[in-house]
Design an enzyme around this catalytic site. Structure first.
Site, PDB file in Angstrom:
ATOM      1  N   HIS A   1       0.914  -1.037   0.152  1.00  0.00           N
ATOM      2  CA  HIS A   1      -0.199   0.023   0.191  1.00  0.00           C
ATOM      3  C   HIS A   1       0.892   1.090  -0.086  1.00  0.00           C
ATOM      4  CE1 HIS A   1      -3.522   2.207   2.147  1.00  0.00           C
ATOM      5  NE2 HIS A   1      -3.247   2.610   0.934  1.00  0.00           N
TER       6      HIS A   1
ATOM      7  N   HIS B   1       3.581   1.007   3.064  1.00  0.00           N
ATOM      8  CA  HIS B   1       3.633  -0.333   3.865  1.00  0.00           C
ATOM      9  C   HIS B   1       3.109  -1.332   3.476  1.00  0.00           C
ATOM     10  CE1 HIS B   1      -0.402   1.747   4.482  1.00  0.00           C
ATOM     11  NE2 HIS B   1      -0.623   0.521   4.666  1.00  0.00           N
TER      12      HIS B   1
ATOM     13  N   LYS C   1      16.832 -37.733  -7.473  1.00  0.00           N
ATOM     14  CA  LYS C   1      15.773 -38.227  -8.041  1.00  0.00           C
ATOM     15  C   LYS C   1      14.621 -37.933  -7.163  1.00  0.00           C
ATOM     16  CE  LYS C   1      14.118 -42.724  -9.790  1.00  0.00           C
ATOM     17  NZ  LYS C   1      12.763 -42.485  -9.466  1.00  0.00           N
TER      18      LYS C   1
ATOM     19  N   PHE D   1       5.833 -48.033  30.259  1.00  0.00           N
ATOM     20  CA  PHE D   1       7.089 -48.494  30.624  1.00  0.00           C
ATOM     21  C   PHE D   1       7.343 -49.586  31.213  1.00  0.00           C
ATOM     22  CE2 PHE D   1       9.027 -44.216  28.690  1.00  0.00           C
ATOM     23  CZ  PHE D   1      10.106 -44.748  28.189  1.00  0.00           C
TER      24      PHE D   1
ATOM     25  N   HIS E   1      15.527 -48.759  25.871  1.00  0.00           N
ATOM     26  CA  HIS E   1      16.239 -47.972  26.604  1.00  0.00           C
ATOM     27  C   HIS E   1      17.134 -48.693  27.450  1.00  0.00           C
ATOM     28  CE1 HIS E   1      13.749 -44.129  26.022  1.00  0.00           C
ATOM     29  NE2 HIS E   1      12.952 -45.095  25.352  1.00  0.00           N
TER      30      HIS E   1
ATOM     31  N   LYS F   1      13.298 -34.052  19.330  1.00  0.00           N
ATOM     32  CA  LYS F   1      13.474 -32.914  19.004  1.00  0.00           C
ATOM     33  C   LYS F   1      15.138 -32.817  19.118  1.00  0.00           C
ATOM     34  CE  LYS F   1      11.241 -30.979  22.215  1.00  0.00           C
ATOM     35  NZ  LYS F   1      10.554 -30.100  23.040  1.00  0.00           N
ATOM     36  N   GLY F   2      15.913 -33.430  19.794  1.00  0.00           N
ATOM     37  CA  GLY F   2      17.403 -33.099  20.062  1.00  0.00           C
ATOM     38  C   GLY F   2      18.381 -33.857  19.572  1.00  0.00           C
TER      39      GLY F   2
END
Length: 833
Positions: free
Chosen positions: A41, A47, A247, A599, A646, A702-703
């Protein structure tokens, strides 16, 4: 306050005289959707107006400097009055003397998806799916100052694949044009032609002059062009005349633009335009050309960005199209010129000029000029499907020739569906498919595939195949009793794409996984292809009987009990050193990842004889704990629905002296992947300073886990103290980056250095173990230099075997030989970042 939802559209209407401006009158819509638009705009001050559809209106913010793709860069966004949904298509000039006078263009548009937060509370995280902007964003309301009448927010790009580095081109200058008409805001202000035309980047005028393309010929657009096909070879060609492309794992499509009409044709010429939604066709229509024919592939990029045919099939079956991406790799025709006789490199240069390098629904497929063998190794190490090698100076030749060569990372090909076996867990699902290939008109049996079907796909296949039943076997030869048991034969008309480890000596599939139906290829064309570059290593045979082998453990990925057993059989030599002879904590999921989870570390009723029972010498009176000693033990865990393994950091031969340190880097909300990598490198350096070797693996979550092998001399208290001091030192030296306490309130924006894995009775997920989470990720040992090429959940049950086949060297090959005794304390303060 301005812009609050209570004002509705009354403020919008009060500010405008609709007898003088072409802006739409404000009416609240009844429909509910998630559209967004950004309008450039040129008012008193240039902006960009960000507008998000909520509750039948467009919530609006004036972003004074425009959005930035640089992660973390804050842009002021002033909340303004709600706008009607019809405003999302407005483009033109607001006359002088009227509110907001100046030119307006539709700069970007698409849909937005809420991720987190609450608009009413002043914090909103969302994903944009536009043609210029994509990925995750944050809108955060700032605390107002006394007497301030406007409501200030901040617009911030989140760290993700769509983010750009600070020195990258600015999207605002790179793409200044309207998506609606291709005009710039300056052209609108000057009263330029308002006839819609293909969008074009005004500043750079990227498209080459057609005359600059060698051997291009002026000609009318040809009818459907039969695609060029690659010949399968066990290894890529060598020499400077070849270039190499990734590919893709999707649907090969020919994209055709004539005027404003876009069509997407399959490799057999079927018109599939309507199957893929408007987003891809809109993006193709917006390319700066009047006519083109582009050869490419439509894919879904799942996980960390690798294309995934199964995910594409799932999205199609569910009617989803927000993840579709079209990769363009060849240009056959452009603006009145036939380019098929032009050299490939010239065609690709023109294609790159046309498509550009920006991320979006249409993307240019680049290439590598390095040695093909090296490119293939790299692709396979990242679990991609393979590469396509092409002669750089060759013209485009339809059909299968010698100028395109494909080299695969694992055996995969199309096979004919000739029968099915019902599921043992549901009478509405397919349990496995009987497959074949044609050879001079005869259909030869090649085995079954019983994993890789999501629950939805298994149900759809059952419905479809039930309507194709026939009484007699379509195979040329009579099936052996085991092969024929339970099979219901069907007309051999459907084509399945199947990934497998190798052909057996008698021509049967080994460890097959269903990837999807190929509805773009006739069954009569399916023949046996050459095998992969090298046969897959022979996995040990399992002796444990699986009941209900087609029970689905990961519903979206279609991974069954048998599929999990196949995976563990293939990785057995690598996982064995990390789980054999150790006390184990097991995550059991009898109904798969969507059911009950618990577990278990002690023996249970009916436990298999192949699972060892071990007594903790310090836990008198307690039930025995569990361990395994061989592959049969691991298969017994699979039979018992164990989806995560584990182990302790010590063995049952020496319970109290650990042989492993595991430092778990768990990122809090808002932590970028490169920050996790930096944290792992910091842990590595501190371990090295203490005389220990450091190895890294993904957690499958995640880690990352940084793991150090120990000569088992120190006891558990000493190892825990060492790990705690290391974690605490990192938190003290860089408190803005790391914490060493578990409290979630302290972890936002920082990485928890979790040292608590390193105490007696605690465990960490094993290398190569699966995770009971969507995506079927595994905890994967990697080389340090690989970290910036992957994501923490990149490697899965499906793609890990291909990666392991491609590795020339195990990144953890020296893990045990590198063991050292725990002697020095970790590096203390003085490493501030």
């Amino acid at each position: 306050m301005a812009g609050t939802s209570g004002a509705g559209l009354a403020t919008y209407n009060d500010k405008r005289d609709f007898t003088k401006t072409a802006e739409p009158r404000g009416r609240k819509a009844k429909k509910a959707g998630h559209s967004f638009v950004i309008q450039k705009h040129a008012a008193t001050r240039l902006h960009y107006d960000l507008r998000l559809e909520m509750d039948g209106v467009l919530k609006s913010w004036a972003v004074t400097k425009g959005p930035s793709l640089v992660a973390g860069e804050k842009r002021l966004a002033v909340h303004v009055e709600d706008h009607p949904l019809d405003y999302g298509t407005f483009e033109g000039t607001i006359p002088k003397g009227n509110y907001g006078a100046g030119a307006v263009i539709v700069w970007d548009r698409g849909t937005w998806v809420p991720v987190d937060g609450d608009y009413a509370k002043g914090k909103l995280e969302f994903e944009l799916r536009g043609q210029k902007l994509s990925g995750r964003w944050h809108l955060v309301r700032m605390r107002g100052k006394r007497g301030e009448t406007r409501e200030n927010w901040l617009l911030i790009k989140a760290e993700d694949d769509a983010a750009r580095p600070a020195d990258a081109p600015d999207i605002l200058t790179e793409r200044p044009e309207s998506l609606k008409t291709g005009r710039t805001v300056e052209e609108v202000a000057e009263g330029a032609d308002e006839t819609p035309k293909p969008a074009r980047p005004k500043a750079a005028s990227r498209v080459r002059k057609d005359a600059a393309i060698p051997r291009a010929k002026k000609a009318p657009m040809p009818d459907f062009v039969e695609p060029a096909l690659a010949a399968l070879r066990p290894a890529p060609p060598t020499g400077a005349k070849w270039l190499h492309e990734v590919k893709f794992d999707g649907y090969r499509l020919q994209a055709r633009l004539e005027g404003q009409q876009v069509r997407l044709l399959t490799r057999s010429g079927l018109d599939w335009t309507d199957r893929f939604g408007a987003e891809v066709t809109d993006a193709l229509r917006a390319l700066p050309a009047e006519a083109f024919i582009i050869d490419g592939e439509l894919v879904v990029e799942a996980g960390a960005g690798a294309s995934d045919f199964s995910a594409l099939q799932a999205d199609l079956s569910e009617g989803r199209n927000e993840r579709f991406v079209f990769y363009a790799f060849d240009l056959l025709y452009l603006n009145g010129q036939d380019l098929r006789a032009a050299p490939l490199l010239a065609r690709k240069q023109a294609l790159e000029d046309l498509v550009g390098s920006r991320p979006g629904r249409v993307r240019y497929s680049g290439h590598f000029g390095e040695a093909g063998a090296m490119v293939l190794r790299h692709a396979c190490r990242l679990s991609l499907e393979g590469i396509i090698s092409k002669e750089a100076d060759a013209p485009y030749r339809s059909g299968r020739g010698k100028t395109w060569i494909k080299s695969k990372c694992s055996a995969r090909q199309e096979l004919v569906v000739a029968g099915y076996v019902p599921s043992t867990t549901s009478d509405k699902l397919v349990g496995s498919l009987a497959l074949g290939v044609f050879d001079d008109g005869r259909l030869d049996y090649v085995g079954r595939v019983g994993t890789g079907f999501s629950a939805a796909v298994a149900r759809n296949l059952r419905d479809r195949l039930d309507g194709m039943r026939i009484d007699d076997s379509p195979f040329a030869d009579k099936l052996a009793a085991d092969a024929a048991r339970g099979v219901r034969f069907v007309r051999p008309e459907l084509v399945a794409e199947v990934e497998f480890r190798a052909w057996t000596a008698d021509g049967m599939l080994r460890h097959a996984s269903f990837r999807g139906l190929r509805e773009d290829k006739p069954a009569a064309e399916v023949v046996r292809e050459n095998g992969p570059a090298k046969p897959a290593p022979q996995a040990p045979r399992r002796r444990v009987t699986l009941t209900h082998p087609d029970r689905i453990y990961w519903p979206d990925e279609g991974i069954t009990k048998e599929g999990l057993a196949d995976y563990y059989a293939q990785v057995w030599p690598r996982i064995a050193p990390f789980i054999v002879g150790r006390p184990l904590a097991l995550l059991r999921c009898p109904s798969g990842i969507d059911g009950q989870k618990f577990f278990q570390k002690h023996a249970w009723k009916g436990i298999s004889k192949h699972i060892a029972l071990v007594k903790d010498p310090k836990a008198k009176g307690e039930e025995p704990m569990v361990a395994i000693n061989d592959l049969d033990g691991l298969m017994a865990l699979v039979q018992s629905a164990v989806l995560e393994i584990h182990p302790w950091g010590s063995t049952v031969a020496d319970w109290d002296r650990p042989d492993t340190i595991t430092m778990d880097l768990d990122p809090g909300e808002g932590v970028a992947w490169d920050a996790v990598i930096a944290g792992a490198q910091e842990v590595r350096q501190r371990l090295t300073d203490a005389g220990l070797a450091a190895f890294v693996k993904t957690s499958g979550g995640k880690g990352l886990h940084v793991v150090a092998p120990l000569v088992p001399k120190a006891d558990w208290p000493a190892v825990k103290t060492f790990a705690k001091e290391l974690a605490d030192a990192m938190a003290v030296d860089a408190p803005g980056a790391y914490v060493s306490t578990i409290a979630k309130a302290k972890r936002k924006g920082r990485i928890l250095i979790d040292y608590l894995r390193n105490q007696r009775g605690m465990t960490a997920v094993a290398a190569y173990s699966t995770r009971a989470r969507p995506g079927a990720a595994v905890s994967m040992p990697v080389a340090w230099e690989e970290l910036d090429q992957i994501a923490p959940d990149y490697f899965t049950v499906i793609n890990t075997p291909a990666r392991l086949d491609a590795l020339t060297r195990d990144p953890w090959e020296d893990f045990r030989p590198a063991a050292a005794p725990l002697q020095a304390k970790p590096a203390a303060k003085g490493r501030k970042r």
